[in-house]
Design an enzyme around this catalytic site. Structure first.
Site, mmCIF file in Angstrom:
data_model
loop_
_atom_site.group_PDB
_atom_site.id
_atom_site.type_symbol
_atom_site.label_atom_id
_atom_site.label_comp_id
_atom_site.label_asym_id
_atom_site.label_seq_id
_atom_site.Cartn_x
_atom_site.Cartn_y
_atom_site.Cartn_z
ATOM 1 N N ASN A 181 -8.689 -0.928 4.237
ATOM 2 C CA ASN A 181 -8.413 -1.660 3.499
ATOM 3 C C ASN A 181 -7.741 -2.138 3.070
ATOM 4 O O ASN A 181 -7.470 -2.338 1.392
ATOM 5 C CB ASN A 181 -8.036 -0.124 2.348
ATOM 6 C CG ASN A 181 -6.994 0.255 2.675
ATOM 7 O OD1 ASN A 181 -6.759 -0.059 3.957
ATOM 8 N ND2 ASN A 181 -7.021 0.868 1.334
ATOM 9 N N ASP A 229 0.984 -1.414 -0.063
ATOM 10 C CA ASP A 229 0.017 0.147 -0.012
ATOM 11 C C ASP A 229 1.226 1.079 -0.159
ATOM 12 O O ASP A 229 2.002 1.269 0.295
ATOM 13 C CB ASP A 229 -0.517 0.197 0.714
ATOM 14 C CG ASP A 229 -1.337 0.798 1.180
ATOM 15 O OD1 ASP A 229 -2.228 1.332 0.531
ATOM 16 O OD2 ASP A 229 -2.338 1.783 2.608
ATOM 17 N N GLU A 233 -9.454 14.375 7.546
ATOM 18 C CA GLU A 233 -10.346 15.077 7.792
ATOM 19 C C GLU A 233 -9.678 15.936 8.834
ATOM 20 O O GLU A 233 -9.822 17.501 9.064
ATOM 21 C CB GLU A 233 -11.063 14.323 8.095
ATOM 22 C CG GLU A 233 -12.224 13.413 7.278
ATOM 23 C CD GLU A 233 -13.494 12.651 7.648
ATOM 24 O OE1 GLU A 233 -13.305 12.872 9.508
ATOM 25 O OE2 GLU A 233 -14.362 12.157 7.331
ATOM 26 N N PHE A 251 -19.366 9.165 3.135
ATOM 27 C CA PHE A 251 -17.986 8.716 2.283
ATOM 28 C C PHE A 251 -18.475 7.270 1.967
ATOM 29 O O PHE A 251 -18.322 5.908 2.794
ATOM 30 C CB PHE A 251 -16.851 8.540 2.305
ATOM 31 C CG PHE A 251 -16.079 8.200 1.745
ATOM 32 C CD1 PHE A 251 -15.685 9.112 0.983
ATOM 33 C CD2 PHE A 251 -15.296 7.311 1.299
ATOM 34 C CE1 PHE A 251 -14.264 8.528 -0.526
ATOM 35 C CE2 PHE A 251 -14.376 6.573 0.925
ATOM 36 C CZ PHE A 251 -13.820 6.692 -0.390
#
Length: 1351
Positions: free
Chosen positions: A983, A425, A670, A712
């Site tokens: 993820n 990743d 965020e 989201f």
């Protein structure tokens, strides 16, 4: 309990099964049914809250344990031997001895008898101990006492007594006992804050919202008035989704989702109490459904081992067949009946053929040690020792996070030394996942934030970062932005830097709250823009239409950030405050400038960019540094009354209410945006499910009513917040999301349907986004939309129906979000930097030199991924970078075919002999989906195999795991996946080895991984050093184990040729047991744990040495059979030299066997001594201890054993042997002759010449290394040199290997990085009719060169 008929019990059981397996469950409150028997309880069919994770009980331990053990075929073989030895006609030893001799390790660690020994192999006492610990854990889990409602009051009840349909009250800092549908909280806004660290490792608080309108007495909430039916989905293990609705008596449905569910194991924080309705209990809770225990993975070495065990079985049967046939021929050749042949019970002798048949099984018992059953246990012990060394390596310890390497899978350590592909990743893995606000574009105007960039440039110095960040002292906020500070404000309090750093890390346990992330220096130009006099006008119209106000409001509002303070509830558990006092950012900047000396020097160093970004930097970064000479004063007090954006008014309102705020975000993006808005004076003060409060720069607080939040999702790639503006009373939809997802909602990527200024804003913003991506920044777009009353009313009805739905709820909810998110007005965009972790480029270069292909799978844009690829040296300046992006299957096929044709043509060109084409592939998620289809999969894999690296952009978690599976299965390679977030879990579990990085996005990746590290740089030593050591140690130990068993068993086999193949042993069977149990058991285990064939410095300095473990590796068919042949040779020497020495003498059988046993011990131990590359005191103690133990035990046994083995006994044999000089002569000569080839095989003479490189001169070659030395052998010789000389040789080696073996082709002369010239690199292109409906881009990027091919 009344008696019930069996038929009623069966009928009730079937009903319960149907209720549990139904897709929907109807639940009601248990309160009206209190006191009734269980058969009349409405929720009786569902699981209780008691849990049981134990595997055994006293009754079923033995059968269940045996069933588990028989999954390993070697154990079936062992039990078969034990049973076979109890058959009188075929036994070779006493029945109780043969099993111990077959596997002394099992006998030693188990209990009496074959079954007990078998259980001791894996479970035995250890299994009972582990199971007892699980039982204790279950007891502790079932006995906490939450408050359960009974008889109209909450009483303490054990967890195990909680049932589905109960109402449970959980107070602050208590753990939720079951999955609860939140009904009521002590918070007036019906919000409950929870911490999910027990589930996913995330310590930031999350909000859960109570359902409303379900009780008549609401908001006081009396559970007795609850008369609704709760309809929920079947239990599943998805922690992020939940579908449910409550149906009132009037058939009205109230929907609920995961935002109203308290999961078992979560902790209530910052909320006095919460009351919930139990929907799932016990083993049906989501946390328990996710608790599947450790995953079992079989290593590649273990799979090879099983094949070699089969070879040994075949060899054993061949030797037994020879023994059976030899016994038959020997009986046939006898002239008469010898007196030593014992007849059967009928007084008759068996026929030669029948005796030969029996002898086959007797030989199996005699030669059973040929199958190394105890090897499995030795491997487990070695792996435990290896893991102990890995986890205690100080180089794998991270001081900043106080974490060390973790190992969660005990059986695949050796696979770390065989990795060929790494799938990584990007965010949080290659980068720090500390998002820093860098730049923004508002209404088409770009604001580079040069001052903030200077601060970050200074902080790139580790010492500066420690001193500047951790030695700052809190100061009161000033009354304006200025670079001028008082002398006392610039004083630094120097002390112990380490202590300050630790204190800085301990200031907050809130994620994404480091000073690097929270402090932002505002851009002067943008600050002037929001402070302009017209913004302070008393006209409401200017406030209504001010895009800068909307832009910063969208930064502060459009998120899920939880606002909290340093409350006593949180402190009670964490022990530290969650807040810290903030500095004035410009004061910080001033300190940085004065600390660093010269502003021009800092600015010059900051603007230095790589060559490929030079033009971009000149266009966007390098501007005249002209700070405003005058700022507005604080005198315009009348403007404060009208919601002014004037910054000078901050002095009129103390900031004590905002500096203590703590922002707890679910993602670092965020948090960075909220802190950026706060830096400009737009401070997020509070957030509830129904409202959000923002303080403007003027000091006025605006309270926005939250009408809905469109969360989201990975499909929309955006989120929205629908609020009612407190001033205009309009319904405003603020949306943020990925640039391509937002631009599509404006029309085409450049908003061609817009007119005038709006069109220019969209085009300019898109240009800024492209430049941000090329600089490696993460980009987000922000928009605004005013929703009319009519549109909102119709949309709200559809929305409520979607929220209350059970079937296709996610799709319906997403459709309502898409329905509202149209015709958006673009406000601006942001660029956030996620800096590379330390030593990432060096680590990737070392891994590539080690022969490992590194792929990056990320959800970011292609431009961002390419920039990061260059920064971390995945991509080199001379690489040919192919950027594949298409939307049509035919186009994708054509691109793959043409590219493969070019690769083949390059390879077939005779001018390119001994060269490799440096190709890198960049592919987006849409194209990847087509490339992985059944028709194109083979083409994609072939192209990817030819690439040096592959970057997959805009990919989903499922695509990540799909890529890993395809490469692993198609290329038959060892794969490793590394990630840090939820993820990445699918990718981590799909690879042969999964590594989780304990970062800022929780612990999901760590919990799903096989190994856990804290930094990407730790991969270098973990693979190149520990991986190599684990593999070579275990491979050599396994080979040695096969050699040892074959060499020792063959002594018995050769003796059969001289005893009529009668199954007789010339060594006492107790000494044979002791031989494997005591004398030769510890040395190979010690060898597998502690041996170092090459030093860590050499392995890190020459990564190429890692290649020896890839592919077939050192442990292959050739090395296995060479060891078997070596064992046969040594056994022949060890048998026939003593045989020839004692030929024609009158010694007895044990007198002949004792020298053989002694010589065999010396040969086997000295053979291991030759194999050991690094001797330590432990090696010497164990090796010499084994020899001393052999003579001690043998002397004692021979001295006391008078009638141990009638009619022959070993009494005083070894004592007589040791008094004979012939015994010592035989031992010395036999051992030397047996080991001579092995010694010269591992110690060939060599000479290093000082000039012209290395020249290894071999005088004797055995079996291998006969033509040229292997890299490992060269490295061992280099290890013996002085460190300075060794370092010089290592540099020469790397330069020779890198430049001599592979010649990199130069593709073209690199032009400017910003020129875009169309070019066609393919000989054939798809026809215009084939791709008329498709848009695709193929970019060929050479160093500083981008050539897009558009069709």
């Amino acid at each position: 309990m009344p008696w019930r008929s069996p038929l009623a019990l069966v009928r009730d059981a079937l009903r319960g099964q149907r209720a549990r397996e139904s897709d929907l469950r109807n639940l009601v409150s248990n309160l009206p049914y209190e006191g009734l028997e269980k058969g009349k309880q409405p929720n009786r069919y569902f699981c209780s809250n008691a849990i049981k994770t134990t595997k055994y009980n006293l009754v079923f331990f033995l059968p269940m344990n045996l069933f588990e053990q028989f999954h390993r075929l070697a154990n079936i073989y062992f039990v078969g031997l034990a049973i076979l030895n109890f058959v009188p006609v075929v036994n070779a030893f006493q029945p109780e001895v043969a099993p111990a001799r077959g596997d002394p390790h099992l006998c030693h660690h188990g209990s009496d008898g074959p079954e007990g020994r078998l259980g001791g192999f894996q479970e035995g006492p250890g299994g009972l101990s582990a199971d007892s610990r699980r039982s204790i854990s279950d007891t502790l889990e079932n006995t906490p006492v939450p408050l359960g409602l009974k008889k109209k009051q909450f009483l303490e009840r054990c967890w195990k007594d909680v049932r589905v349909g109960d109402f449970v009250k959980v107070v602050c800092n208590e753990i939720v006992p079951a999955d609860l549908l939140l009904m009521h909280t002590s918070d007036p806004n019906r919000v409950c804050h929870i911490e999910t660290s027990n589930l996913d490792g995330e310590t930031n608080l999350k909000q859960r919202r109570a359902m409303s309108g379900l009780c008549v007495s609401d908001p006081a909430f009396e559970p007795e008035s609850f008369d609704s039916i709760v309809v929920c989905e079947k239990p599943n293990n998805n922690l992020n989704h939940f579908k449910c609705y409550a149906e009132k008596p009037d058939k009205e449905k109230v929907g609920a989702g995961i935002e109203s569910l308290l999961l078992r194991g979560c902790t209530v924080r910052n909320t006095d109490h919460a009351i919930g309705f139990v929907v799932y209990a016990g083993h049906e809770t989501k946390s328990m459904l996710n608790n599947n225990g450790p995953r079992y993975k079989r290593s590649k070495l273990e799979r090879k081992l099983n094949m070699d065990v089969i070879f040994c079985v075949i060899l054993l049967f061949a030797m037994c067949l020879i023994g059976a046939l030899g016994h038959y021929l020997w009986l046939q050749a006898l002239p008469g009946v010898p007196p030593y042949l014992v007849p059967n019970s009928n007084g008759q002798l068996d026929s030669p053929s029948l005796s030969g048949f029996y002898m086959f099984f007797t030989m199996i018992i005699l030669l059973q040690v040929l199958i190394p059953i105890s090897l499995y246990l030795s491997i487990e012990l070695v792996k435990i020792g290896q893991i102990l060394f890995i986890t205690n390596d100080i180089d794998l310890y991270d001081e900043e996070t106080d974490s060390r390497m973790q190992c969660k899978s005990l059986n695949i350590t050796e696979d770390l030394g065989q990795i060929e592909y790494i799938f990584s990743d990007k965010t949080g893995t290659l980068t720090e996942n500390k998002m820093v606000f860098r730049r923004c574009s508002v209404m088409g105007t770009e604001y580079p934030h040069k001052e903030n960039a200077i601060r970050l440039a200074v902080l790139k110095d580790p010492e500066s970062e420690e001193e500047v960040i951790f030695n700052q002292q809190p100061r009161p906020l000033k009354t304006g932005w200025s670079l001028d500070t008082n002398p006392e404000d610039t004083q630094h309090h120097h002390g112990s830097r380490h202590k300050n750093k630790v204190a800085g890390n301990a200031q907050s346990n809130v994620a994404f709250s480091s000073p690097l992330e929270t402090e932002v220096i505002p851009d002067r130009k943008l600050l002037q823009q929001i402070s302009r006099p017209e913004s302070s006008s008393s006209s409401g119209g200017s406030r209504k239409t001010d895009p800068y106000l909307d832009f910063f409001l969208s930064l502060a509002i459009c998120n899920t950030v939880v606002v909290s303070t340093a409350t006593a509830q949180r402190q009670k558990v964490s022990g530290s405050s969650c807040s810290r006092q903030m500095n004035n950012p410009l004061d910080t900047f001033s300190n940085l400038v004065k600390k660093s000396g010269s502003l021009s020097r800092i600015f010059t160093s900051w603007q230095r960019k790589p060559k490929r970004n030079r033009t971009i930097s000149e266009g966007l970064v390098i501007e005249d540094f002209n700070p405003p000479t005058k700022m507005e004063g604080p005198g315009d007090t009348h403007e404060l009354q009208t919601c002014s954006l004037h910054t000078a008014s901050w002095s009129d309102k103390p900031a004590t209410t905002s500096v203590n705020l703590s922002y707890e975000a679910e993602s670092p993006d965020e948090a960075a945006l909220v802190y950026a808005a706060k830096a400009y004076g737009f401070t997020l003060l509070a957030r509830t499910p129904d409202s959000v409060t923002v303080r403007l720069p003027s000091g006025e607080d605006l309270v926005f009513e939250v009408l809905d939040t469109l969360t989201f999702d990975s499909i929309r790639k955006r989120m929205s917040v629908l609020v009612r503006h407190p001033i205009t009373k309009e319904r405003v939809l603020y949306t943020k999301g990925a640039d391509y997802a937002i631009m599509e909602l404006l029309g085409t990527p450049y908003a061609e349907h817009l007119r005038g200024n709006q069109k220019n804003i969209a085009a300019d913003t898109q240009h800024h986004l492209d430049c941000y991506a090329k600089e490696g920044l993460r980009t987000l777009c922000f928009t605004k939309k005013v929703v009319s009353d009519k549109m909102y009313e119709s949309w709200s009805v559809t929305r409520q129906k979607a929220l209350a739905a059970i079937d296709n709820r996610e799709e319906l909810v997403m459709d309502t979000a898409v329905q509202l998110e149209t015709h958006l007005s673009l406000l601006g965009a942001t660029g956030i930097e996620d800096r590379l972790q330390e030593n990432v480029p060096d680590t990737i270069m070392a891994l590539r030199e080690a022969g490992i292909q590194v792929w990056v799978l990320t959800g970011d844009k292609a431009e961002t991924a390419v920039n990061i690829g260059y920064a971390c040296r995945l991509l080199e300046e001379e690489d040919l970078v192919i950027n594949m992006s298409c939307k049509n299957m035919l186009t994708c096929m054509s691109i793959l075919d043409c590219t493969l044709e070019e690769v083949r043509r390059y390879r077939e060109d005779p001018r390119n002999v001994d060269t490799t084409q440096d190709i890198s592939l960049v592919i987006d998620g849409c194209t990847l989906t087509m490339a992985l289809s059944a028709d194109l999969q083979d083409r994609f894999v072939e192209l990817a195999k030819s690439c040096r690296t592959v970057l997959c952009c805009r990919v989903t978690p499922l695509q990540k795991s799909r890529v890993v599976k395809v490469i692993r299965e198609k290329l038959k390679v060892m794969t490793l996946a590394v990630g840090d977030g939820a993820n990445d879990v699918n990718m981590i579990q799909a690879a042969d080895i999964g590594i989780g990085i304990s970062g800022q996005e929780g612990m999901q990746a760590v919990m799903a991984s096989d190994f856990a590290i804290s930094r990407f740089k730790h991969l270098k030593k973990l693979l190149l050093v520990h991986g190599h050591w684990c593999y070579t140690r275990l491979a050599n130990m396994i080979i040695y184990f096969f050699y040892k068993n074959v060499a020792y068993v063959n002594l018995l086999f050769w003796y059969q040729f001289f005893c009529g193949f009668s199954g007789t042993a010339m060594i006492d069977y107790w000494l044979m047991i002791f031989f494997n149990l005591f004398f030769t058991s510890l040395p190979p285990i010690m060898f597998g744990i502690m041996d170092k064939d090459i030093s860590a410095e050499m392995l890190l300095g020459v990564p190429e040495l890692y290649r020896t473990g890839q592919g077939a590796g050192e442990y292959n068919v050739l090395t296995f059979w060479i060891s078997i042949l070596d064992a046969f040779y040594q056994s022949l020497v060890c048998f026939f030299i003593p045989y020839l020495a004692y030929q024609d003498s009158d010694i007895d059988v044990f007198t002949f066997g004792t020298p053989l046993n002694t010589v065999s011990l010396f040969t086997i131990l000295l053979h291991l001594s030759i194999e050991i590359k690094a001797w330590t005191i432990v090696h010497w103690v164990i090796m010499l201890g084994s020899v001393v133990l052999f003579f001690t035990v043998t002397l004692a046994y021979s001295g006391i054993c008078v009638t141990c083995n009638p009619p022959s006994n070993p009494y005083w044999i070894i004592q007589n042997q040791m008094a004979d000089p012939m015994f010592y002569l035989i031992c010395i000569i036999t051992t030397v002759v047996a080991l001579l080839p092995r010694y010269y095989h591992h110690h060939p003479p060599c000479v290093y010449r000082s000039g012209g490189g290395s020249n290894l001169m071999y005088t004797f070659h055995v079996l291998r290394n006969s033509i040229a030395p292997s890299p490992l052998l060269q490295a061992r010789h280099l290890d013996r040199l002085d460190p300075s000389l060794r370092e010089q040789w290592m540099k020469e080696w790397r330069s020779f290997r890198g430049g001599g073996q592979v010649k990199h082709s130069k593709l073209s002369t690199p032009p400017s990085p910003t020129l875009e010239t169309p070019a066609d690199i393919y000989p054939q292109s798809p026809s215009s009719s084939d791709i008329m409906e498709d848009e695709f881009t193929l970019n060929v990027i050479t160093p500083n060169y981008q050539m897009p091919v558009n069709a």
